[in-house]
Design a protein around this motif. Structure first.
Motif, mmCIF file in Angstrom:
data_model
loop_
_atom_site.group_PDB
_atom_site.id
_atom_site.type_symbol
_atom_site.label_atom_id
_atom_site.label_comp_id
_atom_site.label_asym_id
_atom_site.label_seq_id
_atom_site.Cartn_x
_atom_site.Cartn_y
_atom_site.Cartn_z
ATOM 1 N N VAL A 1 -9.857 12.069 0.518
ATOM 2 C CA VAL A 1 -9.312 11.729 1.836
ATOM 3 C C VAL A 1 -8.018 10.944 1.615
ATOM 4 O O VAL A 1 -8.019 9.938 0.904
ATOM 5 C CB VAL A 1 -10.290 10.893 2.679
ATOM 6 C CG1 VAL A 1 -9.712 10.652 4.071
ATOM 7 C CG2 VAL A 1 -11.646 11.574 2.778
ATOM 8 N N ARG A 2 -6.915 11.386 2.232
ATOM 9 C CA ARG A 2 -5.624 10.699 2.105
ATOM 10 C C ARG A 2 -5.001 10.541 3.490
ATOM 11 O O ARG A 2 -5.331 11.276 4.428
ATOM 12 C CB ARG A 2 -4.659 11.498 1.223
ATOM 13 C CG ARG A 2 -5.217 11.946 -0.117
ATOM 14 C CD ARG A 2 -5.340 10.841 -1.127
ATOM 15 N NE ARG A 2 -5.844 11.370 -2.397
ATOM 16 C CZ ARG A 2 -5.065 11.722 -3.417
ATOM 17 N NH1 ARG A 2 -3.747 11.572 -3.330
ATOM 18 N NH2 ARG A 2 -5.598 12.204 -4.522
ATOM 19 N N THR A 3 -4.070 9.596 3.587
ATOM 20 C CA THR A 3 -3.329 9.431 4.832
ATOM 21 C C THR A 3 -1.846 9.243 4.537
ATOM 22 O O THR A 3 -1.476 8.740 3.467
ATOM 23 C CB THR A 3 -3.857 8.241 5.656
ATOM 24 O OG1 THR A 3 -3.160 8.180 6.910
ATOM 25 C CG2 THR A 3 -3.666 6.923 4.935
ATOM 26 N N SER A 4 -1.002 9.686 5.470
ATOM 27 C CA SER A 4 0.464 9.570 5.365
ATOM 28 C C SER A 4 0.986 10.197 4.081
ATOM 29 O O SER A 4 1.848 9.641 3.402
ATOM 30 C CB SER A 4 0.889 8.097 5.444
ATOM 31 O OG SER A 4 0.535 7.546 6.674
ATOM 32 N N VAL A 5 0.475 11.366 3.749
ATOM 33 C CA VAL A 5 0.857 12.049 2.512
ATOM 34 C C VAL A 5 2.244 12.684 2.667
ATOM 35 O O VAL A 5 2.499 13.408 3.630
ATOM 36 C CB VAL A 5 -0.173 13.142 2.167
ATOM 37 C CG1 VAL A 5 0.313 14.001 1.018
ATOM 38 C CG2 VAL A 5 -1.510 12.508 1.831
ATOM 39 N N ILE A 6 3.137 12.415 1.710
ATOM 40 C CA ILE A 6 4.453 13.044 1.683
ATOM 41 C C ILE A 6 4.418 14.198 0.692
ATOM 42 O O ILE A 6 4.130 14.005 -0.493
ATOM 43 C CB ILE A 6 5.556 12.051 1.274
ATOM 44 C CG1 ILE A 6 5.577 10.842 2.213
ATOM 45 C CG2 ILE A 6 6.918 12.752 1.264
ATOM 46 C CD1 ILE A 6 5.951 11.163 3.632
ATOM 47 N N VAL B 1 4.372 13.550 -3.402
ATOM 48 C CA VAL B 1 5.347 12.636 -4.009
ATOM 49 C C VAL B 1 5.214 11.195 -3.521
ATOM 50 O O VAL B 1 5.965 10.331 -3.976
ATOM 51 C CB VAL B 1 6.791 13.130 -3.768
ATOM 52 C CG1 VAL B 1 7.036 14.433 -4.501
ATOM 53 C CG2 VAL B 1 7.073 13.291 -2.271
ATOM 54 N N GLY B 2 4.290 10.919 -2.605
ATOM 55 C CA GLY B 2 4.130 9.544 -2.155
ATOM 56 C C GLY B 2 3.457 9.472 -0.809
ATOM 57 O O GLY B 2 2.833 10.430 -0.342
ATOM 58 N N TYR B 3 3.614 8.307 -0.163
ATOM 59 C CA TYR B 3 2.953 8.039 1.107
ATOM 60 C C TYR B 3 3.949 7.418 2.077
ATOM 61 O O TYR B 3 4.783 6.596 1.694
ATOM 62 C CB TYR B 3 1.755 7.103 0.896
ATOM 63 C CG TYR B 3 0.731 7.690 -0.041
ATOM 64 C CD1 TYR B 3 -0.293 8.497 0.438
ATOM 65 C CD2 TYR B 3 0.807 7.473 -1.418
ATOM 66 C CE1 TYR B 3 -1.219 9.056 -0.422
ATOM 67 C CE2 TYR B 3 -0.117 8.032 -2.282
ATOM 68 C CZ TYR B 3 -1.128 8.828 -1.781
ATOM 69 O OH TYR B 3 -2.042 9.395 -2.633
ATOM 70 N N GLY B 4 3.831 7.809 3.342
ATOM 71 C CA GLY B 4 4.780 7.357 4.335
ATOM 72 C C GLY B 4 4.620 5.914 4.741
ATOM 73 O O GLY B 4 5.594 5.218 5.021
ATOM 74 N N HIS B 5 3.387 5.411 4.813
ATOM 75 C CA HIS B 5 3.143 4.035 5.237
ATOM 76 C C HIS B 5 2.672 3.185 4.060
ATOM 77 O O HIS B 5 3.392 2.315 3.584
ATOM 78 C CB HIS B 5 2.097 3.997 6.362
ATOM 79 C CG HIS B 5 2.513 4.750 7.588
ATOM 80 N ND1 HIS B 5 3.654 4.460 8.290
ATOM 81 C CD2 HIS B 5 1.924 5.803 8.235
ATOM 82 C CE1 HIS B 5 3.764 5.295 9.322
ATOM 83 N NE2 HIS B 5 2.732 6.115 9.306
#
Length: 393
Positions: free
Chosen positions: A282-287, A152-156
């Protein structure tokens, strides 16, 4: 390929792998009538939608302990879909046994997939499928859809927000962080203290070298770190005169990151994996939302520091600047198992010297099936190679 018959398995990947490879018109599932139908049907439909497939699905719910019911169901499927092929990769033991006997007796096309060897094994009449088979490349969205959840989105920051200038800065700043993590933590404390009371869009800092945060805490600037940040362009117009420090953050994104203690470990791992070109997604801060995929409110959400997907294998990575707690190990293991299935890999990435200084924790990670990468791996730039080894296990 028009129709594939799947023997529904508790491992979600087994139920959709053939559809992702061959994109048939229809997938027919033989399921145990005791299992909940809505959840499995929703997960399959959401995965097909996530991958842009036009494949339709049909579910037969039967008593999978009843030999006669299994046989009659297979006969009915072959009458309705005479062009079908049976995927004998998964399913309950008795259904799988009956499928083998049925396909042999009725001369129905059948195969199974050996995912470890990345090949399709022809059982009857599927030579063409064996030649066409290749392991698909999943995305993060596919991984969560298959588990009945939703990204649903990204934290940073979303990937689109991290531009080339920011990406070029990450290795330089990471080297500053890794050289002395304790000093970096103090520097972040100073950035946070110096920014108290300022508007978010205000990029200028003018503050004393020493800031009294409260009765117990005093923040002090680290001139060496400030100079190194200025040299790589993270901060600009740095001046130190007497007891006063003045500088300007390059932009709002850099300001936010320099005031966050742990984000640079995540960014290092994210960009190292992405720039290697060795991994499909590759993803980062995945919600990830556990429940809203099913329309439930309120919902449960978690953040995954780094998620790497190569083929159909997801790697869930938790990042901790300090020594991770046993609870942190358990948390990332639970999340990876819930959303990644049997092929998931779990990694704890830390800037602390855990293998040398905390062997009980290192052993605990091994006991949980978690690959623990610590400061020693980071100093030797082994992160990408370690992830490759984890995926190939």
């Amino acid at each position: 390929m028009k129709t594939i018959v799947e023997l529904y398995d508790k491992e979600p990947l087994e139920n959709i792998l053939s559809a992702c490879v061959f994109e048939p018109d229809m997938v027919v599932y033989i399921c145990d009538a005791r299992d909940s139908s809505l959840r499995k049907e929703t997960a399959v439909e959401r995965l097909f939608k996530s991958r842009g497939l036009r494949t339709q699905s049909r579910f037969y719910y039967i008593n999978t302990s009843d030999v006669t019911a299994i046989w009659k169901t297979m006969e009915a499927i072959c009458r309705d879909y005479p062009d079908c092929a049976f995927d004998c990769t998964g399913g309950k033991d008795l259904v799988l046994l009956m499928a083998g006997i049925f396909c042999k007796e009725k001369n129905v096309r059948a195969y199974y997939i050996d995912l470890e060897r990345k090949k399709l094994v022809n059982l009857c009449g599927c030579e063409d499928l064996a030649e066409r088979f290749c392991v698909p490349q999943f995305t993060a969205e596919d991984v969560f859809s298959l588990a009945g959840a939703k990204l649903v989105g990204y934290g940073h920051f979303s990937p689109a927000e991290m531009n080339e200038e920011f990406e070029r800065s990450v290795p330089d700043i990471w080297n500053i962080v890794l050289k002395n993590p304790e000093a970096w933590g103090s520097a972040v404390g100073y950035f946070q203290a110096a920014g108290v009371g300022k508007q978010e869009e205000d990029l200028w800092i003018r503050a004393p070298k020493t800031i009294r945060v409260n009765k117990q805490v005093t923040a002090r600037c680290n001139e060496n770190i400030l100079e190194r940040l200025a040299a790589c362009g993270a901060i600009q117009r740095l001046t130190v005169q007497g007891d006063e420090v003045q500088f300007r953050y390059r932009d709002e994104q850099m300001k936010k990151c320099l005031q966050n203690h742990g984000i640079w470990l995540e960014l290092y791992g994210y960009f190292a994996a992405r720039q290697s070109g060795l991994f499909g997604d590759v993803r980062t801060s995945v919600i990830v939302d556990w429940d809203n995929a099913h329309g439930r409110t309120p919902s449960t959400r978690n953040e995954i520091d780094i998620l790497i997907v190569e083929g159909v294998t997801p790697v869930f990575i938790s990042c901790k600047m300090g020594v991770p707690s046993p609870l942190a190990l358990t948390e990332i293991k639970i999340l990876s198992q819930k959303f990644g299935g049997e092929r998931t890999r779990t990694v704890m990435l830390t800037a602390a010297n855990v293998h040398e200084e905390n062997r009980p924790l290192s052993q605990r990670a091994r006991d949980l099936g978690i690959t623990l990468l610590d400061r020693g791996n980071l100093q030797r730039n082994e992160f990408v190679q370690s992830i490759q080894r984890v995926i190939s296990k």
